[in-house]
Design a protein around this motif. Structure first.
Motif, PDB file in Angstrom:
ATOM      1  N   ASN A   7       0.838  -1.169  -0.005  1.00 36.40           N
ATOM      2  CA  ASN A   7      -0.079  -0.119  -0.055  1.00 36.40           C
ATOM      3  C   ASN A   7       1.047   1.094   0.033  1.00 36.40           C
ATOM      4  O   ASN A   7       0.647   2.223  -0.429  1.00 36.40           O
ATOM      5  N   SER A  11       1.107   4.155  -3.218  1.00 39.88           N
ATOM      6  CA  SER A  11       0.693   5.523  -2.930  1.00 39.88           C
ATOM      7  C   SER A  11       1.903   6.504  -3.020  1.00 39.88           C
ATOM      8  O   SER A  11       1.958   7.988  -3.117  1.00 39.88           O
ATOM      9  N   LEU A  14       1.742   9.401  -5.824  1.00 42.62           N
ATOM     10  CA  LEU A  14       0.752  10.679  -5.388  1.00 42.62           C
ATOM     11  C   LEU A  14       1.673  11.712  -4.725  1.00 42.62           C
ATOM     12  O   LEU A  14       1.313  12.678  -4.929  1.00 42.62           O
ATOM     13  N   PHE A  15       2.632  11.382  -4.108  1.00 44.20           N
ATOM     14  CA  PHE A  15       3.465  12.190  -3.554  1.00 44.20           C
ATOM     15  C   PHE A  15       4.445  12.647  -4.495  1.00 44.20           C
ATOM     16  O   PHE A  15       4.946  13.677  -4.446  1.00 44.20           O
ATOM     17  N   HIS A 113     -13.561  23.514  -1.660  1.00 40.53           N
ATOM     18  CA  HIS A 113     -14.235  22.325  -0.877  1.00 40.53           C
ATOM     19  C   HIS A 113     -15.176  21.749  -1.597  1.00 40.53           C
ATOM     20  O   HIS A 113     -16.184  21.040  -1.164  1.00 40.53           O
ATOM     21  N   PRO A 115     -15.945  18.508  -3.858  1.00 40.13           N
ATOM     22  CA  PRO A 115     -15.189  17.291  -4.476  1.00 40.13           C
ATOM     23  C   PRO A 115     -15.463  17.177  -5.676  1.00 40.13           C
ATOM     24  O   PRO A 115     -16.590  17.404  -6.405  1.00 40.13           O
ATOM     25  N   GLU A 120      -8.728   8.468 -12.293  1.00 39.52           N
ATOM     26  CA  GLU A 120      -8.982   7.368 -11.811  1.00 39.52           C
ATOM     27  C   GLU A 120      -7.876   6.439 -12.413  1.00 39.52           C
ATOM     28  O   GLU A 120      -7.207   6.586 -13.418  1.00 39.52           O
ATOM     29  N   LEU A 206      -2.046  17.870  -8.560  1.00 38.67           N
ATOM     30  CA  LEU A 206      -2.475  17.978  -7.195  1.00 38.67           C
ATOM     31  C   LEU A 206      -4.113  17.875  -7.044  1.00 38.67           C
ATOM     32  O   LEU A 206      -4.550  17.286  -6.315  1.00 38.67           O
ATOM     33  N   ALA A 210      -4.373  13.920  -7.265  1.00 37.09           N
ATOM     34  CA  ALA A 210      -4.147  13.640  -5.874  1.00 37.09           C
ATOM     35  C   ALA A 210      -5.446  13.918  -4.928  1.00 37.09           C
ATOM     36  O   ALA A 210      -5.716  13.306  -3.866  1.00 37.09           O
ATOM     37  N   GLY A 211      -5.682  15.268  -4.995  1.00 37.49           N
ATOM     38  CA  GLY A 211      -6.598  15.685  -4.060  1.00 37.49           C
ATOM     39  C   GLY A 211      -8.105  15.479  -4.328  1.00 37.49           C
ATOM     40  O   GLY A 211      -8.864  15.313  -3.600  1.00 37.49           O
ATOM     41  N   VAL A 213      -9.763  17.939  -5.383  1.00 41.22           N
ATOM     42  CA  VAL A 213     -10.976  18.869  -4.567  1.00 41.22           C
ATOM     43  C   VAL A 213      -9.810  20.073  -4.674  1.00 41.22           C
ATOM     44  O   VAL A 213      -8.674  19.977  -4.635  1.00 41.22           O
TER      45      VAL A 213
ATOM     46  N   ASP B  44     -15.217  28.706   3.016  1.00 40.58           N
ATOM     47  CA  ASP B  44     -14.170  27.986   2.786  1.00 40.58           C
ATOM     48  C   ASP B  44     -14.635  26.378   3.347  1.00 40.58           C
ATOM     49  O   ASP B  44     -13.660  25.428   3.440  1.00 40.58           O
ATOM     50  N   GLY B  45     -15.648  26.038   3.654  1.00 34.01           N
ATOM     51  CA  GLY B  45     -15.918  24.779   3.714  1.00 34.01           C
ATOM     52  C   GLY B  45     -15.614  24.153   5.305  1.00 34.01           C
ATOM     53  O   GLY B  45     -15.890  23.084   5.687  1.00 34.01           O
ATOM     54  N   PRO B 198      -5.420  18.631   1.311  1.00 43.94           N
ATOM     55  CA  PRO B 198      -6.306  17.732   1.217  1.00 43.94           C
ATOM     56  C   PRO B 198      -5.470  16.380   0.813  1.00 43.94           C
ATOM     57  O   PRO B 198      -6.163  15.330   1.011  1.00 43.94           O
ATOM     58  N   VAL B 199      -4.456  16.608  -0.078  1.00 45.65           N
ATOM     59  CA  VAL B 199      -3.808  15.207  -0.282  1.00 45.65           C
ATOM     60  C   VAL B 199      -3.206  14.529   0.985  1.00 45.65           C
ATOM     61  O   VAL B 199      -3.438  13.554   1.085  1.00 45.65           O
ATOM     62  N   GLN B 203      -4.584  10.813   2.481  1.00 39.53           N
ATOM     63  CA  GLN B 203      -3.808   9.868   2.567  1.00 39.53           C
ATOM     64  C   GLN B 203      -3.735   9.073   3.942  1.00 39.53           C
ATOM     65  O   GLN B 203      -3.595   7.990   4.317  1.00 39.53           O
ATOM     66  N   GLU B 210      -6.703   1.286   6.026  1.00 40.95           N
ATOM     67  CA  GLU B 210      -5.967   0.011   5.751  1.00 40.95           C
ATOM     68  C   GLU B 210      -5.423  -0.811   6.903  1.00 40.95           C
ATOM     69  O   GLU B 210      -5.207  -1.955   7.333  1.00 40.95           O
ATOM     70  N   ALA B 223     -12.383  18.087   2.000  1.00 37.19           N
ATOM     71  CA  ALA B 223     -13.583  16.949   1.491  1.00 37.19           C
ATOM     72  C   ALA B 223     -12.815  15.587   1.317  1.00 37.19           C
ATOM     73  O   ALA B 223     -13.247  14.666   1.221  1.00 37.19           O
ATOM     74  N   SER B 224     -11.386  15.546   1.193  1.00 39.96           N
ATOM     75  CA  SER B 224     -10.796  14.139   0.977  1.00 39.96           C
ATOM     76  C   SER B 224     -10.882  13.201   1.880  1.00 39.96           C
ATOM     77  O   SER B 224     -10.714  11.979   1.348  1.00 39.96           O
TER      78      SER B 224
END
Lengths: 309, 364
Positions: A7, A11, A14-15, A113, A115, A120, A206, A210-211, A213, B44-45, B198-199, B203, B210, B223-224
């Motif tokens: 896992n 990931s 993504l970073f 905010h 989403p 994907e 990003l 990744a986000g 949002v 700003d949520g 959000p990232v 995560q 997990e 929102a993530s």
């Protein structure tokens, strides 16, 4: 333990990917002798532009294109100021940071905010079922594969093509390049804009992938890290890959270690990405003593033909 | 070092409180005109949005047309400049919304004695400046009860920002509430060391899932986290505003601010000329400043009744989330049986309680 490592490895891109692409942008620009410190602002604007485009009904690819275009436009402002009007590069870069963040706030107002459904992971069919390699290599979203392509293209373009040679000549010694018939202004402006496109792509990654949002300040210093990585990597694309993977990999493991409840000091963990990246990239510098300095000699120096001597 | 600073701050706050009590009512000059100074955009949520909801209700209840300025950084000069502009335009009720505005508003309060100032989450006060905050931990305790009733793995999680006392008491109360329903439940707590990324927040949530966590709470606003919960099919607890729309399937409840419940009576008193700054106000469930969003159907009736009973007991002052025995992660007792937590202990909370999986950064 196996799933933990699996896992984690899944990931890492993504970073690492947004840092790597932005870092490439810095490298391309720097190779022409221009240091664009505005990365953070360019990424901020593009991240907002991408999400706003999607929320306005655009497709993801359209949104990506808009974000990249925004990156090119904002970096063009920087390019025109520094390359054409010879303003101070450091100062202009900092102004771009403020401009990009300000513009992103204005543009993103009302879109924060909310989403979106972003990029994907790509369906590779049976390849995805391969043990380990499957989910790690064939389980990423499409932009990760585009990133790999961009790294290869940039590395090849800068180091193996004639245009790349001229680009580096402009960065090493613009007056000699000028004498040899290279249009310094065009090369520098072009490098700045291509660099801006890459930074725009990083910002879009990003928010669109990744986000998924947009919130204000979501770039959160990644632009500055990209610049640091470019310096650590001594302006070589392939070293940037190593740096970004180590930095991103360490960042990716932090939340996972915390979630297991392992007794490790949090602030030390937060420091690790910086320490490890510094350590790994310093090693070649120490071992290859005596070799030439990789930094473009004319970096940060504006070129004015009338000043030539 | 940090402990020392916190202690100094508490002593200073206590001293201010004592001196403030001698002050008199603030008389506004001219017609009442009110304005808010916001840290981020109104929608700003998260934090500012919760205050914006309060501002809208305040407009309805007082009939005033209430202005606001957005995105004002926590810089003294900037805040003072905005206050000056408002005062020049005849505004006499000014409400700040950030801890970082504290110093500037204190200076402004001294400069303009006939203007009434309030500051959400602030620490400074004056004859005409009140700092106010909500006792968020009370509602987090109730949210913990809801979470414990919805977990099957007996592992719940929370994504938080920084290890500050106001964050730590949320996390600890969440776990205390969960334990009240099921003593075996464990809480995985992660600090992401950022207020908006959000990232990283997403995560952190994924990493918890997990590890077998099946109820994820956020102490932040991205929102993530609900997105990650929804994707994995686990339950979610929101914060600041009702976040049910972000996780339509998994949303259990949200810990929600209701600033209007404190703002409306305060501003009405200002208009009437009977308002005097109480210094600092910490308002909780009893005044309705903090509460839960409507509970999900997934929470069994028996647990709903227990949540309602706990809420009533807290309103009546018969229950706090930190009634002894309270033990730290390593088992050492902080509060003995029959005792309850003191304000000092709340403001210096730098530990996790028993049953939390996570590491508190060293406090020294």
């Amino acid at each position: 333990m196996d799933t933990f490592i699996l896992n984690w490895l899944i990931s890492v891109p993504l970073f690492a990917a947004p840092l790597l692409i932005a870092c490439l942008g810095v490298i391309v620009t720097a190779r022409a002798g221009v240091l664009n410190l505005g990365v953070e602002g360019i990424m901020a604007l593009s991240a907002a532009a991408g999400v706003v485009s999607v929320l306005q009904g655009g497709s993801l690819w359209w949104a990506l294109a808009v974000a990249v275009l925004c990156g090119m436009l904002l970096s063009a402002v920087f390019g025109i100021a520094t390359v054409v009007f010879k303003t101070d590069q450091v100062l202009s870069g900092l102004i771009i940071v403020a401009m990009g963040e300000g513009l992103s706030g204005v543009l993103g107002r009302g879109f924060t905010h909310r989403p979106i459904t972003g990029f994907e992971s790509v369906d590779f069919g049976f390849l995805h079922d391969l043990p380990w390699v499957g989910p790690i290599v064939f389980g990423q979203d499409i932009l990760v594969y585009v990133t790999v392509l961009l790294v290869a293209l940039t590395g090849y373009g800068v180091h193996k093509t004639f245009t790349g040679l001229r680009l580096r000549a402009v960065g090493e010694n613009p007056s000699t390049a000028d004498t040899a018939g290279v249009n310094v202004t065009i090369y520098r402006l072009g490098a700045v804009i291509i660099g801006g496109a890459l930074c725009g792509f990083a910002g879009a990654y990003l928010s669109l992938s990744a986000g998924q949002v947009w919130v204000e300040h979501m770039v959160a210093g990644r632009g500055w890290i990209a610049i640091a990585l470019a310096i650590f990597a001594r302006w070589m694309p392939w070293r940037a890959v190593v740096g970004a993977l180590i930095f991103g990999g360490t960042e990716a493991i932090i939340p996972r270690i915390q979630a297991t409840g392992a007794d490790v000091p949090v602030y030390f963990l937060m420091m690790l990405p910086y320490l490890l990246t510094l350590a790994v990239l310093i090693i070649p510098a120490i071992t290859s003593r005596g070799s030439q300095d990789d930094t473009p000699a004319a970096l940060l120096t504006n070129y004015l033909r009338e000043d030539r001597h | 070092m940090i402990k020392q600073m916190v202690n100094t701050a508490i002593v200073a706050a206590a001293a201010v409180l004592l001196t403030v009590s001698a002050y008199a009512q603030v008389q506004l000059q001219g017609d009442p005109k009110a304005a808010f100074i916001y840290l981020s955009p109104a929608h700003d949520g998260g934090w500012t949005e919760s205050i914006e909801r309060g501002r809208v209700i305040l407009e309805e209840q007082t009939g005033l047309d209430i202005h606001f300025t957005e995105d004002v950084a926590e810089e003294k000069a900037k805040v003072l400049q905005i206050v000056d502009l408002y005062v020049q335009r005849g505004y006499n009720i000014i409400i700040g919304t950030s801890w970082g505005y504290g110093e500037a508003l204190q200076e402004a309060a001294e400069k303009y004695p006939s203007v009434a100032f309030m500051n959400a989450a602030g620490e400074t006060s004056a004859a005409n400046l009140e700092s106010f905050y909500a006792l968020t931990y009370q509602a987090w305790y109730l949210a913990g009860m809801a979470a414990a009733s919805a977990t099957t793995t007996k592992k719940i999680g929370i994504v938080a920002g920084f290890p500050l006392s106001v964050v730590n008491w949320d996390i600890n109360a969440f776990q205390r509430g969960a334990q009240a329903i099921d003593p075996e439940v464990q809480l995985v707590a992660t600090f992401v060391n950022t207020w908006f990324d959000p990232v990283k927040e997403g995560q952190a949530a994924e990493a918890m899932i997990e590890q077998g966590v099946d109820v994820i709470a956020t102490n932040l606003s991205a929102a993530s986290v609900p997105a990650a919960a929804e994707k994995a099919g686990v339950r979610f607890v929101g914060f600041q505003n009702d976040m049910s729309a972000l996780a339509p399937n998994g949303h259990l409840t949200s810990v929600v601010f209701h600033w209007a419940s404190h703002l409306v009576p305060s501003v009405q008193a200002m208009i009437a000329g009977t308002w005097e700054s109480p210094g600092s106000s910490f308002v909780g469930l009893d005044k309705g400043m903090i509460g839960l969003a409507p509970l999900s159907d997934a929470i069994p009736t028996e647990v709903r009744e227990r949540i309602a009973a706990a809420e009533a007991a807290m309103r009546a002052g018969e229950l706090t989330p930190f009634d002894g025995p309270v033990r730290k992660q390593d088992g050492t007792e902080v509060i003995a049986v029959g005792q309850s937590i003191t304000d000092d202990q709340l403001w210096t909370m730098d530990y996790f309680v028993e049953g939390i999986i996570g590491t508190m950064p060293a406090g020294e």
